[in-house]
Scaffold this active site. Structure first.
Site, PDB file in Angstrom:
ATOM      1  N   HIS A 114       5.049   0.415  -0.368  1.00 18.14           N
ATOM      2  CA  HIS A 114       5.773  -0.451   0.568  1.00 18.14           C
ATOM      3  C   HIS A 114       4.730  -1.469   1.030  1.00 18.14           C
ATOM      4  CE1 HIS A 114       3.838   2.515   3.137  1.00 18.14           C
ATOM      5  NE2 HIS A 114       3.910   1.635   4.117  1.00 18.14           N
ATOM      6  N   GLU A 139      -0.761  -3.567  11.821  1.00 17.27           N
ATOM      7  CA  GLU A 139      -0.057  -3.182  10.593  1.00 17.27           C
ATOM      8  C   GLU A 139       1.410  -3.608  10.705  1.00 17.27           C
ATOM      9  OE1 GLU A 139      -0.933   0.541   8.050  1.00 17.27           O
ATOM     10  OE2 GLU A 139       0.719   1.108   9.366  1.00 17.27           O
ATOM     11  N   CYS A 150       5.728   6.940   3.988  1.00 20.60           N
ATOM     12  CA  CYS A 150       4.544   6.112   3.705  1.00 20.60           C
ATOM     13  C   CYS A 150       3.865   6.519   2.401  1.00 20.60           C
ATOM     14  CB  CYS A 150       3.530   6.199   4.847  1.00 20.60           C
ATOM     15  SG  CYS A 150       4.169   5.544   6.399  1.00 20.60           S
ATOM     16  N   HIS A 153       3.169  -4.624   4.155  1.00 28.33           N
ATOM     17  CA  HIS A 153       3.083  -5.127   5.527  1.00 28.33           C
ATOM     18  C   HIS A 153       2.561  -6.562   5.535  1.00 28.33           C
ATOM     19  CE1 HIS A 153       3.729  -1.125   7.179  1.00 28.33           C
ATOM     20  NE2 HIS A 153       2.796  -0.641   6.391  1.00 28.33           N
ATOM     21  N   HIS A 172       0.849  -1.193   0.000  1.00 30.08           N
ATOM     22  CA  HIS A 172       0.000   0.000   0.000  1.00 30.08           C
ATOM     23  C   HIS A 172       0.890   1.251   0.000  1.00 30.08           C
ATOM     24  CE1 HIS A 172      -0.448   1.334   4.518  1.00 30.08           C
ATOM     25  NE2 HIS A 172       0.787   0.972   4.275  1.00 30.08           N
ATOM     26  N   ASP A 185      -5.100 -10.599   0.325  1.00 34.19           N
ATOM     27  CA  ASP A 185      -3.770 -11.205   0.446  1.00 34.19           C
ATOM     28  C   ASP A 185      -2.992 -11.119  -0.859  1.00 34.19           C
ATOM     29  OD1 ASP A 185      -1.700 -12.574   1.780  1.00 34.19           O
ATOM     30  OD2 ASP A 185      -2.335 -14.466   0.861  1.00 34.19           O
ATOM     31  N   HIS A 186      -1.729 -10.700  -0.756  1.00 36.19           N
ATOM     32  CA  HIS A 186      -0.831 -10.560  -1.903  1.00 36.19           C
ATOM     33  C   HIS A 186      -1.400  -9.583  -2.935  1.00 36.19           C
ATOM     34  CE1 HIS A 186       1.341 -13.834  -0.065  1.00 36.19           C
ATOM     35  NE2 HIS A 186       2.333 -13.644  -0.907  1.00 36.19           N
TER      36      HIS A 186
END
Lengths: 137, 137, 137, 137, 137, 137
Positions: F41, F126, F35, F43, F16, F81-82
């Site tokens: 980047h 996060e 950010c 998480h 994100h 996810d992913h």
């Protein structure tokens, strides 16, 4: 020959300061920073004792974990827990209680109490972010 | 009205002893046991600061976590880390530094620095097995 | 009036199966899946007992954690640790030992032993990924 | 030659008791204490499988973790999860299911399924405080 | 000769995708699955840097952890944190950023900055369930 | 009336960036710092879904955890996810994917799928040091 390593976790809470008694206070402050605070600070030390050896075919144990747990309680927790390492633990009268040195002292104490055919390793967490491992000389 | 609680973890290492200065040493030893050791012991305190409020629709933040992180560093870590709580932190001159009292003191310090429309909760781990929560009076 | 919640972690290892004795084996298998295995399976239950109340101004404690620790040992660990919950713990003779029901039983046991002005909450981890919380009726 | 070790965590929940069938019940009780309870107790076993080898220059993998994950699911989780190790897992019909022996059995099962040029190590947590490591004979 | 290993934990958050630029998109998708997503995904990488050597008798340190912490911040965190590894970190222009390859790159960077008489090991958690270890060639 | 809260942990890995599309790039960089990196980047998001309600006396369950686990897999993991949250998850086309907003979106998705007499709370980590909780409006 099947060798397995068994591990037992334990913990103790202690105060310490980092300090070389042969140095000036200024040099101690320079090298050790806030860890040299003469009023002490402290940690929750988390200890992992690892013992490696052959599995006893009758018991299925390398070493009875109940015995290892009691050994750590008597030899380490009773001596170190809720203590000031510099002031109250003889081993650190002339030895700086860094995590490295504490791990070596614990290893030396336990080594005498564990059968010689078993290998011994000590892991010591000073904080959740700093830890040391000593496998013997 | 959408309210979310944001949490930030931090930590400090400190020495302390449990001690009521109006009691005899014997009574301190009876009530506080090895925690009353006059040579001190210590902990890795793990702190979780929780702030609850509405999401700012422009930023998507309840509170900028970078600002909360810096606030904890300046107001708490610089005051408590690598200190002897009894000897070096003014709030504990006449207050026993139990986990309960440390959490209340931290809450009182942070409460003045966080916008009044935000709720504040402090969680303090004295060890991985003992922790306290204070949500304010 | 300053109220703080103190928490103590403990643990016990036990066998159980999920089973409603008024149902057929087929229905038990359908509803509870492999948890209904008649040969049992088991867990490392991790328990967090939380007690909320006013800080005693003399001690700085809500409740002496040494006493809470001993209470959990005597009332819960001695009764549940290394046991088969279905077969050996009376409370589950006619009650399915789900995490929900175990938490309620633990709360009921501890509630009688903790001063009534203190609030009690029980958190029980059945696995690191599944846990329940009971705050009382 | 660049060798890296890749690790994958998995878990299973099982009942067991420690028991040597060639011993009397009294001797089992003396040696294994409450772990010998004939009604069984249980654990959340946490498993870490480590595979060491050269990085494949085309994929950047030592071993595809998706394949390792599936291998552990099929070979270990399906056989051990929600089972009574003494009663339902053939390997322990005549072998005491201590953590040491479970780790060796898991290693033996996986060793046959992983390419021989890769080294294999099995770590098994019986509880968060007790764990064993087996690197092979 | 007393050798101890000291460990320091650090972390960085980054985006990446697994991708071999010499392969077709179809082959990348087949081999790397959802990890090949061209829009990227990401991780909180947790890094443990281990340094093994003799204890300096004057300081009690193998290596000053403050210096190791700063070294990781400058050399690794500033380069990797909140970055897209494929797009923004030069080392991965032509190297697939698998956990294995990231660990090797980190080791290569740190190796040049740490005294040659000290051994270096890098552990990298890509997720709490997947991690790799690289001890050097 | 006995109400218990059951919790299930799950996780997803995603990329994100924090970004308000109505602001200039300069203002995004000022407010969101690193950010806001346009290359993204990521998480490892750890999710805890809590459901509070009465225990069903026949099953001993508040809600069957197998069903809750599957619900999270289908509704959340398959969608998040992913993935790149900004680019690939419709809910964030015009909504900044802060931890706060992601928690609210997850709560909104799950709320429609869980019986209305049950209370729902979403906790989203996060990083291991930053997390948010949303209990609904």
């Amino acid at each position: 020959m099947v060798k397995v390593t068994v591990h037992r976790k334990a913990h103790f809470n202690a105060a310490h300061r980092l300090y070389n008694s042969e140095w000036s206070d200024a040099r101690n402050a320079t090298v050790f920073g806030k860890c040299a605070n003469p009023h002490y600070h402290g940690h929750n030390y988390e200890l992992i004792v690892a013992v490696k050896g052959e599995i006893n075919p009758e018991t299925g144990f390398v070493m009875d974990m109940k015995i290892l747990k009691q050994l750590i309680e008597v030899e380490i927790e009773e001596e170190f827990d809720h203590k000031n390492l510099n002031e109250e633990v003889a081993a650190f009268k002339n030895l700086n209680p860094t995590a490295e040195n504490i791990a070596v002292i614990i290893w030396n104490i336990l080594r005498k109490k564990i059968a010689t055919e078993l290998n011994l390793t000590v892991t010591l967490y000073e904080t959740p972010r700093n830890f040391v491992v000593y496998e013997g000389a």
